[in-house]
Design a protein around this motif. Structure first.
Motif, PDB file in Angstrom:
ATOM      1  N   SER A 117       3.961   2.888   1.273  1.00  0.00           N
ATOM      2  CA  SER A 117       3.634   4.277   1.582  1.00  0.00           C
ATOM      3  C   SER A 117       2.212   4.469   2.067  1.00  0.00           C
ATOM      4  O   SER A 117       1.718   5.587   2.065  1.00  0.00           O
ATOM      5  N   VAL A 118       1.518   3.368   2.469  1.00  0.00           N
ATOM      6  CA  VAL A 118       0.138   3.524   2.914  1.00  0.00           C
ATOM      7  C   VAL A 118       0.066   4.388   4.158  1.00  0.00           C
ATOM      8  O   VAL A 118      -0.735   5.302   4.259  1.00  0.00           O
ATOM      9  N   ALA A 119       0.912   4.078   5.126  1.00  0.00           N
ATOM     10  CA  ALA A 119       0.874   4.826   6.373  1.00  0.00           C
ATOM     11  C   ALA A 119       2.072   5.759   6.472  1.00  0.00           C
ATOM     12  O   ALA A 119       3.152   5.465   5.982  1.00  0.00           O
ATOM     13  N   SER A 163       0.685   1.299  11.863  1.00  0.00           N
ATOM     14  CA  SER A 163       1.793   1.273  10.911  1.00  0.00           C
ATOM     15  C   SER A 163       1.305   0.678   9.590  1.00  0.00           C
ATOM     16  O   SER A 163       0.165   0.223   9.465  1.00  0.00           O
ATOM     17  N   SER A 164       2.188   0.643   8.586  1.00  0.00           N
ATOM     18  CA  SER A 164       1.836   0.020   7.306  1.00  0.00           C
ATOM     19  C   SER A 164       1.475  -1.453   7.499  1.00  0.00           C
ATOM     20  O   SER A 164       0.547  -1.968   6.869  1.00  0.00           O
ATOM     21  N   ARG A 168      -2.047  -3.259   6.604  1.00  0.00           N
ATOM     22  CA  ARG A 168      -2.118  -4.484   5.796  1.00  0.00           C
ATOM     23  C   ARG A 168      -2.910  -5.560   6.520  1.00  0.00           C
ATOM     24  O   ARG A 168      -3.785  -6.212   5.941  1.00  0.00           O
TER      25      ARG A 168
END
Length: 249
Positions: A117-119, A163-164, A168
């Motif tokens: 759920s980071v992005a 994106s996530s 990362r």
């Protein structure tokens, strides 16, 4: 009594040029040398011992630190020389701790679920990613230019969207850069992670750095022993091996 030695004699012993011997004498790596009536330097066994001590020291401590140590010794400040040695060992210890912490953190990041759920589903803007990671937007742009990051571009505006998985990767790049990894070594780590979803390339990079630190630690041990022999008047160890690539004399 030590026999007289010419600059060329010392140069041949160490496999370097006579000009380099003169440079060593001029900058204090070698002890002061008396001159003949014709003006030529006259070296002896003490200069030979200093030369090989410096060469052995440089393998582990680097040329600049080794030069400073020898200069301090020849200036009569052995305390300063030993403090420089202590500082180098402390720095190496800090590198070991940083490498261990980076390895643990990078393993955790590499194993994160890229669908986390980071992005947002629509992606994050570059400023948001920079704020989230605590880096400058210019750093993210540099990493993108180097091919380490590949954020999408929004149609029409051309704005970057991360994106996530991009976030990362940016986090991993940031950690590796803080660990002094060159960007050329970071790319295979990211490529391996993206291609296989594993962190084997990451583990291999960490293992290589650990091996490098072990080599340096061993070389520093040899250098410290040689310095001890030199300052106490004993015969120092000879320089059996050339310095590693990248350490210019």
């Amino acid at each position: 009594m030590d026999r007289a030695l010419r600059p060329v004699d010392l140069a041949r012993m160490a496999g370097i040029s006579t000009q380099q011997i003169r440079n060593y004498a001029d900058c204090g790596i070698l002890p002061p040398a008396p001159r003949t009536p014709a003006g030529y330097r006259r070296f002896d066994g003490a200069h030979r011992r200093a030369l090989f001590t410096y060469r052995v020291l440089s393998r582990g401590y680097g040329w600049e630190a080794a030069r400073s140590v020898m200069q301090a010794v020849h200036a009569g400040d052995v305390g300063l020389a030993l403090s420089l040695v202590d500082a180098a060992h402390a720095a190496l210890h800090d590198e070991r701790l940083s490498l261990r912490a980076a390895g643990e953190a990078l393993e955790a990041v590499a194993q994160q679920d890229v669908d986390g759920s980071v992005a947002r589903s629509s992606g994050m803007r570059i400023g948001e990613v920079a704020a989230h990671l605590g880096v400058r937007t210019s750093a993210l742009r540099v990493w993108e230019s180097a091919g380490l990051l590949t954020p999408r571009r929004a149609p029409g505006t051309g704005y970057r969207t991360f994106s996530s998985a991009d976030v990362r990767d940016a986090r991993m790049i940031n950690m590796l850069r803080q660990g002094r990894y060159p960007m050329s070594q970071i790319r295979p780590i990211l490529d391996g992670l993206r291609r296989t979803g594993s962190s084997e390339a990451l583990r291999a990079a960490i293992a290589r750095r650990q091996a490098e630190l072990t080599w340096r630690s061993t070389a520093m041990l040899e250098g410290a022993s040689s310095l001890h022999h030199y300052v106490t008047g004993r015969e120092p160890a000879a320089c059996h091996e050339d310095p590693p690539p990248g350490c210019g004399a």
